[in-house]
Write an enzyme that holds these catalytic residues in place. Structure first.
Site, PDB file in Angstrom:
ATOM      1  CB  CYS A 114      -0.920  -0.011   1.209  1.00 29.46           C
ATOM      2  SG  CYS A 114      -1.914  -1.502   1.260  1.00 29.46           S
ATOM      3  CG  HIS A 259      -3.534   2.968   1.228  1.00 29.18           C
ATOM      4  ND1 HIS A 259      -3.907   2.468  -0.006  1.00 29.18           N
ATOM      5  CD2 HIS A 259      -3.635   1.930   2.104  1.00 29.18           C
ATOM      6  CE1 HIS A 259      -4.218   1.178   0.128  1.00 29.18           C
ATOM      7  NE2 HIS A 259      -4.066   0.836   1.398  1.00 29.18           N
ATOM      8  CG  ASN A 289      -6.823  -1.587   0.385  1.00 38.26           C
ATOM      9  OD1 ASN A 289      -5.965  -1.318  -0.444  1.00 38.26           O
ATOM     10  ND2 ASN A 289      -6.545  -1.803   1.662  1.00 38.26           N
TER      11      ASN A 289
HETATM   12  O1  UT7 Z   1      -4.329  -1.649   2.952  1.00 40.13           O
HETATM   13  C1  UT7 Z   1      -3.585  -1.543   4.111  1.00 40.13           C
HETATM   14  C2  UT7 Z   1      -3.729  -2.611   5.035  1.00 40.13           C
HETATM   15  N1  UT7 Z   1      -5.059  -3.025   5.376  1.00 40.13           N
HETATM   16  C3  UT7 Z   1      -5.821  -2.350   6.255  1.00 40.13           C
HETATM   17  O2  UT7 Z   1      -5.504  -1.248   6.656  1.00 40.13           O
HETATM   18  C4  UT7 Z   1      -7.034  -3.047   6.763  1.00 40.13           C
HETATM   19  C5  UT7 Z   1      -7.152  -2.833   8.251  1.00 40.13           C
HETATM   20  N2  UT7 Z   1      -8.218  -3.632   8.887  1.00 40.13           N
HETATM   21  C6  UT7 Z   1      -9.511  -3.443   8.598  1.00 40.13           C
HETATM   22  O3  UT7 Z   1      -9.887  -2.657   7.740  1.00 40.13           O
HETATM   23  C7  UT7 Z   1     -10.522  -4.220   9.412  1.00 40.13           C
HETATM   24  O4  UT7 Z   1      -9.835  -4.935  10.415  1.00 40.13           O
HETATM   25  C8  UT7 Z   1     -11.400  -5.204   8.577  1.00 40.13           C
HETATM   26  C9  UT7 Z   1     -12.379  -4.425   7.716  1.00 40.13           C
HETATM   27  C10 UT7 Z   1     -10.538  -6.074   7.697  1.00 40.13           C
HETATM   28  C11 UT7 Z   1     -12.217  -6.077   9.507  1.00 40.13           C
HETATM   29  O5  UT7 Z   1     -13.033  -5.246  10.342  1.00 40.13           O
HETATM   30  P1  UT7 Z   1     -13.067  -5.425  11.914  1.00 40.13           P
HETATM   31  O6  UT7 Z   1     -13.977  -4.401  12.425  1.00 40.13           O
HETATM   32  O7  UT7 Z   1     -11.637  -5.404  12.386  1.00 40.13           O
HETATM   33  O8  UT7 Z   1     -13.724  -6.852  12.073  1.00 40.13           O
HETATM   34  P2  UT7 Z   1     -13.180  -8.162  12.828  1.00 40.13           P
HETATM   35  O9  UT7 Z   1     -12.167  -8.840  11.997  1.00 40.13           O
HETATM   36  O10 UT7 Z   1     -12.825  -7.781  14.237  1.00 40.13           O
HETATM   37  O11 UT7 Z   1     -14.468  -9.050  12.879  1.00 40.13           O
HETATM   38  C12 UT7 Z   1     -15.615  -8.677  13.686  1.00 40.13           C
HETATM   39  C13 UT7 Z   1     -16.702  -9.701  13.476  1.00 40.13           C
HETATM   40  C14 UT7 Z   1     -16.259 -11.140  13.685  1.00 40.13           C
HETATM   41  O12 UT7 Z   1     -17.341 -11.844  14.219  1.00 40.13           O
HETATM   42  P3  UT7 Z   1     -17.410 -12.149  15.826  1.00 40.13           P
HETATM   43  O13 UT7 Z   1     -16.179 -12.943  16.130  1.00 40.13           O
HETATM   44  O14 UT7 Z   1     -17.413 -10.807  16.484  1.00 40.13           O
HETATM   45  O15 UT7 Z   1     -18.688 -12.916  15.961  1.00 40.13           O
HETATM   46  C15 UT7 Z   1     -16.005 -11.637  12.281  1.00 40.13           C
HETATM   47  O16 UT7 Z   1     -16.164 -13.027  12.151  1.00 40.13           O
HETATM   48  O17 UT7 Z   1     -17.191  -9.626  12.139  1.00 40.13           O
HETATM   49  C16 UT7 Z   1     -17.086 -10.908  11.516  1.00 40.13           C
HETATM   50  N3  UT7 Z   1     -16.742 -10.690  10.119  1.00 40.13           N
HETATM   51  C17 UT7 Z   1     -17.640 -10.533   9.140  1.00 40.13           C
HETATM   52  N4  UT7 Z   1     -18.986 -10.553   9.161  1.00 40.13           N
HETATM   53  C18 UT7 Z   1     -19.621 -10.339   7.995  1.00 40.13           C
HETATM   54  C19 UT7 Z   1     -15.503 -10.581   9.580  1.00 40.13           C
HETATM   55  N5  UT7 Z   1     -15.602 -10.345   8.263  1.00 40.13           N
HETATM   56  C20 UT7 Z   1     -16.927 -10.316   7.977  1.00 40.13           C
HETATM   57  C21 UT7 Z   1     -17.653 -10.098   6.785  1.00 40.13           C
HETATM   58  N6  UT7 Z   1     -18.996 -10.122   6.847  1.00 40.13           N
HETATM   59  N7  UT7 Z   1     -17.041  -9.869   5.597  1.00 40.13           N
END
Ligand code: UT7
Length: 334
Positions: A114, A259, A289
């Site tokens: 990125c 980014h 992204n």
């Molecule tokens: O490009 C440069 C590098 N990348 C980034 O900067 C990305 C940085 N990270 C993020 O943008 C976020 O961490 C994500 C968008 C990837 C994920 O969001 P989050 O708010 O951190 O979600 P999480 O991984 O903590 O997941 C929360 C919940 C989980 O369920 P439980 O365990 O709370 O029941 C996941 O299983 O959301 C669930 N979950 C989803 N649910 C529906 C994870 N992905 C999904 C999904 N749809 N696609």
């Protein structure tokens, strides 16, 4: 003193629009979750029969060259930021050179995810300041869609990425254009956002195709939570570093292009800096992204929308795999 300036910007995204509803049909996710957690409404995926990293980059480059008033044959250096080169080797820079009908000029790939476009911009800036090159084509282009696990297992990562290409032409200038660039990395976190295979450190016997039973190493692995936490800190640090280096404050920024990692990250930075909406450009809603493509695509669209005018102070900032992070402060010149 010779400076470098951005003389033209261009972009190209694939035609196929992938909506959140489409993804909900192939994995357990939904539009509400994706919009709330990422701000993304849709992204573009390539058609493998038509699109390559290099040919998308060539389309973006031709647009940037035309806007800069530069002929392809006058390009004297290609810097190509991508982590998804068309081949494992050689890099996509030489393929872009071929697509543009050029021979013998140097082409260099930069694999800094990125942050790759800002690393490439910084490199171009140095070569122009020393007088070595006069028309440097700086590209960021990615095809992420083919490395995503598009099943429920990969949903935490798959919903945020998209494909696309952006390009900029850098030229010498007597007026300050690129004011400063700031590059950083911390390899302790390399495995928190990576694609493992095809890794050269795999033993020879494991590199035979029939021995590769677990193919998950070919997919993007991301510790999203951890990446998010580091991103918000590093974005702020590296923007402050750019402002301090130029004796400026946030009030001097006319446009910030972060980014496009996650709209929540952009909104956090905007709020911390106290910038109004019109001073922060986001298009993640439409493209997701696109890794190294995100900043040049956003710059090109911002310019098209009249949001970049002569003498505007443009701040670019990025964070991603490596970890790597970077910023640039630019005096926009028309
Ligand atoms: O490009 C440069 C590098 N990348 C980034 O900067 C990305 C940085 N990270 C993020 O943008 C976020 O961490 C994500 C968008 C990837 C994920 O969001 P989050 O708010 O951190 O979600 P999480 O991984 O903590 O997941 C929360 C919940 C989980 O369920 P439980 O365990 O709370 O029941 C996941 O299983 O959301 C669930 N979950 C989803 N649910 C529906 C994870 N992905 C999904 C999904 N749809 N696609």
């Amino acid at each position: 003193m010779t400076y470098s300036k951005i003389a033209g910007v261009g972009h190209h995204v694939p035609e196929t629009v992938i909506t959140n509803d489409y993804l909900s049909g192939i994995m357990d996710t939904n539009n509400e979750w994706i919009v709330e957690r990422t701000g993304i409404h849709e992204r573009r995926f390539i058609d493998p029969a038509r699109d390559t990293v290099a040919n998308m980059a060539a389309k973006a480059s031709r647009m940037a060259l035309e806007r800069a008033g530069v002929k392809a044959e006058d390009v004297d250096f290609i810097l190509f930021a991508t982590i998804t080169s068309d081949y494992y080797f050689p890099g996509s820079g030489v393929l872009l050179q071929r697509e543009l009908g050029l021979e013998s000029i140097p082409a260099m790939d930069i694999k800094n995810a990125c942050s790759g476009f800002i690393y490439a911009l910084s490199t171009a800036d140095q070569f122009i300041k020393t007088g070595m090159y006069k028309n440097v084509l700086v590209v960021g282009a990615e095809i992420q869609s083919t490395a995503l696990d598009l099943t429920t297992r990969g949903r935490g990562t798959a919903v945020i990425f998209g494909d696309g290409a952006g390009a900029a032409v850098l030229q010498p200038s007597e007026q300050p254009g690129v004011l400063s660039t700031h590059l950083h990395s911390d390899g302790r976190f390399a495995e928190e956002l990576y694609v493992k295979d095809p890794g050269s450190s795999r033993p020879h016997e494991e590199r035979q195709p029939e021995q590769i039973l677990d193919t998950s190493g070919f997919k993007v692995h991301m510790n999203g939570n951890l990446v998010f936490k580091h991103a918000v800190v590093r974005f702020m640090e590296v923007i402050k570093e750019a402002l301090d280096a130029n004796d400026m404050t946030r009030d001097d920024i006319d446009l910030l292009i972060p980014h496009q990692a996650n709209l929540r990250i952009s909104n956090y930075i905007q709020q911390k800096l106290g910038l109004p909406d019109e001073k922060v450009y986001n298009n993640i809603m439409r493209y997701g992204n696109t890794t190294a493509g995100s900043i040049p695509i956003a710059m090109s669209e911002a310019w098209e929308e009249g949001k970049l005018k002569n003498n505007d102070r443009l701040c670019l900032a990025a964070f991603g795999s490596g970890f790597t992070w970077a910023s640039a402060l630019i005096n926009w010149q028309e």
